[in-house]
Design an enzyme around this catalytic site. Structure first.
Site, short mmCIF file in Angstrom:
data_model
loop_
_atom_site.label_atom_id
_atom_site.label_comp_id
_atom_site.label_asym_id
_atom_site.label_seq_id
_atom_site.Cartn_x
_atom_site.Cartn_y
_atom_site.Cartn_z
N ARG A 36 0.82 -1.22 0.00
CA ARG A 36 0.00 0.00 0.00
C ARG A 36 0.86 1.27 0.00
O ARG A 36 0.48 2.28 -0.60
CB ARG A 36 -0.93 0.00 1.22
CG ARG A 36 -2.13 -0.90 1.00
CD ARG A 36 -3.09 -0.85 2.16
NE ARG A 36 -4.40 -1.32 1.74
CZ ARG A 36 -5.35 -1.71 2.57
NH1 ARG A 36 -5.15 -1.68 3.88
NH2 ARG A 36 -6.51 -2.10 2.11
N LYS A 195 -19.03 -17.91 0.52
CA LYS A 195 -20.44 -17.79 0.89
C LYS A 195 -21.25 -16.87 -0.01
O LYS A 195 -20.80 -15.81 -0.40
CB LYS A 195 -20.54 -17.26 2.32
CG LYS A 195 -20.01 -18.24 3.34
CD LYS A 195 -20.10 -17.67 4.72
CE LYS A 195 -19.75 -18.73 5.76
NZ LYS A 195 -19.78 -18.16 7.11
N GLY A 355 -9.48 -9.85 -1.32
CA GLY A 355 -8.26 -10.29 -0.64
C GLY A 355 -7.81 -11.66 -1.09
O GLY A 355 -6.66 -11.87 -1.50
N GLY A 378 -13.14 -3.70 0.42
CA GLY A 378 -14.54 -3.29 0.59
C GLY A 378 -15.01 -2.28 -0.45
O GLY A 378 -16.13 -2.36 -0.94
P1 ADP Z 1 -12.34 -12.72 -1.62
O1 ADP Z 1 -11.54 -12.49 -0.36
O2 ADP Z 1 -11.45 -12.69 -2.83
O3 ADP Z 1 -13.53 -11.82 -1.75
P2 ADP Z 1 -13.83 -14.88 -0.44
O4 ADP Z 1 -13.37 -14.47 0.91
O5 ADP Z 1 -15.25 -14.67 -0.79
O6 ADP Z 1 -12.90 -14.24 -1.57
O7 ADP Z 1 -13.61 -16.44 -0.65
C1 ADP Z 1 -12.38 -17.08 -0.44
C2 ADP Z 1 -12.52 -18.32 0.38
O8 ADP Z 1 -13.48 -19.23 -0.16
C3 ADP Z 1 -11.23 -19.08 0.47
O9 ADP Z 1 -10.81 -19.13 1.80
C4 ADP Z 1 -11.56 -20.47 -0.07
O10 ADP Z 1 -10.92 -21.52 0.64
C5 ADP Z 1 -13.04 -20.53 0.15
N1 ADP Z 1 -13.68 -21.55 -0.72
C6 ADP Z 1 -13.80 -21.49 -2.04
N2 ADP Z 1 -14.39 -22.61 -2.50
C7 ADP Z 1 -14.64 -23.39 -1.44
C8 ADP Z 1 -15.27 -24.68 -1.27
N3 ADP Z 1 -15.71 -25.37 -2.30
N4 ADP Z 1 -15.35 -25.16 -0.02
C9 ADP Z 1 -14.87 -24.46 1.01
N5 ADP Z 1 -14.29 -23.24 0.92
C10 ADP Z 1 -14.18 -22.71 -0.29
#
Ligand code: ADP
Ligand code: MG
Length: 400
Positions: A36, A195, A355, A378
């Protein structure tokens, strides 16, 4: 574009108040990741080169309106000085900023102590903003990652003095405008991650605006479950079946093609190197109670490859599987490399953020080839959700 850039401003001899995001990770008083800090260097250098005198305004941690020296920007000062390669002097209080010493006046760059030590900052207090504005002649916001917050140093101040975007903010806004505000079509997105519940607004906005949506990761399980699949011990949100159905219906109405995984890598434990097999997914899938889908399978990757063929613009947020543990990074890595290759070939504009997404694209060795990687977290998500970002609206002179 309602906002101005540094190119539009006359900076010679002017005190420029620069809102930056240098909220970097620090362990034992040392900066462990200076990304950053490095990203604000072009803006500060540009201001200096144009004869301006930068005073940096930044937050660090969450001191909640009270002085807390554990969250002093003093910890960041050595790394900042090294990155800027010039004389940076820290000003510990607003009173100090209002009565600069000769040493401060002689410095190349001033850094104001953690702005969140003052309650007026997060309250977006008008008097506090006026006090800040009086410290300079021109305001430059280079903290896109803080633009989703209406704080005194990101919002109110921008309405009190000539204001512009810094280089990082400018690059971020240009990339996001190219991705979503006026993209070259067809435009698609990959939305993955754990999620559905954290990405409802994102999915709802994207399906009304895109031609293609690839849904992956844990959230795809919820969509498949809502369609009738029995996915055993897979990560799922049973309370969000209706949400998933609504999103699919909206996509259908808006003419957005949705791709869900046709097959997946299925394992019995969430662990590096776990034994796994490829299974067909889809509404008829019937997994054993202890089985879980941890990644999209090879057929799904081929479908994504074919779907990327015609795309001109791609937005990416969230991995297609549990990319932290191999081999469940396979689909994410493969899809990222396809996008990277097409970007390198000049046929695709690709913008990614989040992230874990940035970590996954780095793991795939694809990050450098993407057109733009947002580290804004965010603020990136809120932009993709179609929300007005207060820090950007203020630069454009739009009402909050
Ligand atoms: P970002 O930080 O890029 O917005 P997220 O936090 O939404 O992404 O999602 C990342 C997480 O989702 C990772 O920790 C990954 O392990 C988890 N994940 C992705 N697919 C699965 C799955 N099929 N089962 C469990 N966890 C998953
Ligand atoms: Mg995450």
């Amino acid at each position: 574009m309602g906002w101005k850039s540094l190119d539009d401003m006359d900076l010679a001899g002017k005190r420029v108040l620069v809102r930056v995001d240098i909220n970097v990770p620090v362990e034992n008083g040392r900066v462990t990741d200076a990304t950053r800090i490095e990203r604000i260097v072009p803006t500060v250098r540009d201001i200096l080169q144009k004869g301006g005198k930068p005073m940096l305004i930044a937050h660090f941690g969450r001191p909640k309106g009270k002085v807390n020296l554990e969250m002093s920007l003093g910890q960041v000062l050595p790394a900042l000085t090294a990155a800027l390669d010039c004389n940076v002097v820290m000003i510990e209080t607003l009173e100090g900023a209002e009565n600069l010493t000769q040493e401060a006046l002689d410095a190349d760059v001033l850094l104001l102590e953690n702005i969140r030590f003052y309650p007026g900052e997060e309250a977006n207090d008008a008097d506090f903003a006026r006090r800040l504005a009086a410290l300079g002649d021109i305001y430059c916001n280079d903290a896109f990652s803080a633009a989703h917050r209406a704080h005194a140093s990101t919002e109110a101040i921008a309405r009190l003095m000539p204001a512009c975007a810094g280089r990082l903010m400018q690059a971020e806004l240009r990339a996001l405008e190219a991705a979503l505000a006026k993209p070259e079509r067809p435009v698609g997105a990959v939305v993955g991650g754990a999620k559905v519940s954290t990405k409802i607004a994102l999915l709802e906005n994207l399906v009304t605006r895109l031609d293609l949506l690839v849904i992956g990761g844990g959230m795809a399980n919820t969509f498949l479950g809502a369609m009738g699949a029995k996915l055993g011990a897979s990560l799922q949100e049973l309370d969000y079946y209706t949400t998933a159905q609504d999103i699919l219906a909206q996509a259908n109405r808006s003419g957005c093609r949705v791709i869900l995984p046709e097959d997946g890598l299925v394992a019995r434990e969430f662990a590096e190197g776990a034994a796994h097999e490829v299974q067909q997914l889809g509404p008829d899938a019937r997994l054993k109670a202890d089985q879980m889908v941890l990644d999209a399978g090879p057929k799904s990757v081929e479908t994504v490859r074919a779907a990327f063929q015609g795309l001109k613009t791609l937005i990416w947020n969230g991995p297609l599987g549990a990319f932290e543990i191999s081999p469940f990074d396979t689909a994410t890595v493969a899809a990222a490399q396809i996008a990277a290759e097409r970007t390198r070939d000049g046929v695709l504009t690709s913008v990614a953020g989040g992230g874990d997404t940035v970590a996954a694209l780095n793991k795939a060795g694809a990050a450098d080839d993407f057109t733009y990687i947002s580290t804004a977290g965010g603020a990136f998500l809120e932009w993709m959700e179609g929300k007005t970002l207060p820090g950007v609206a203020a630069l454009e002179g739009r009402p909050l």
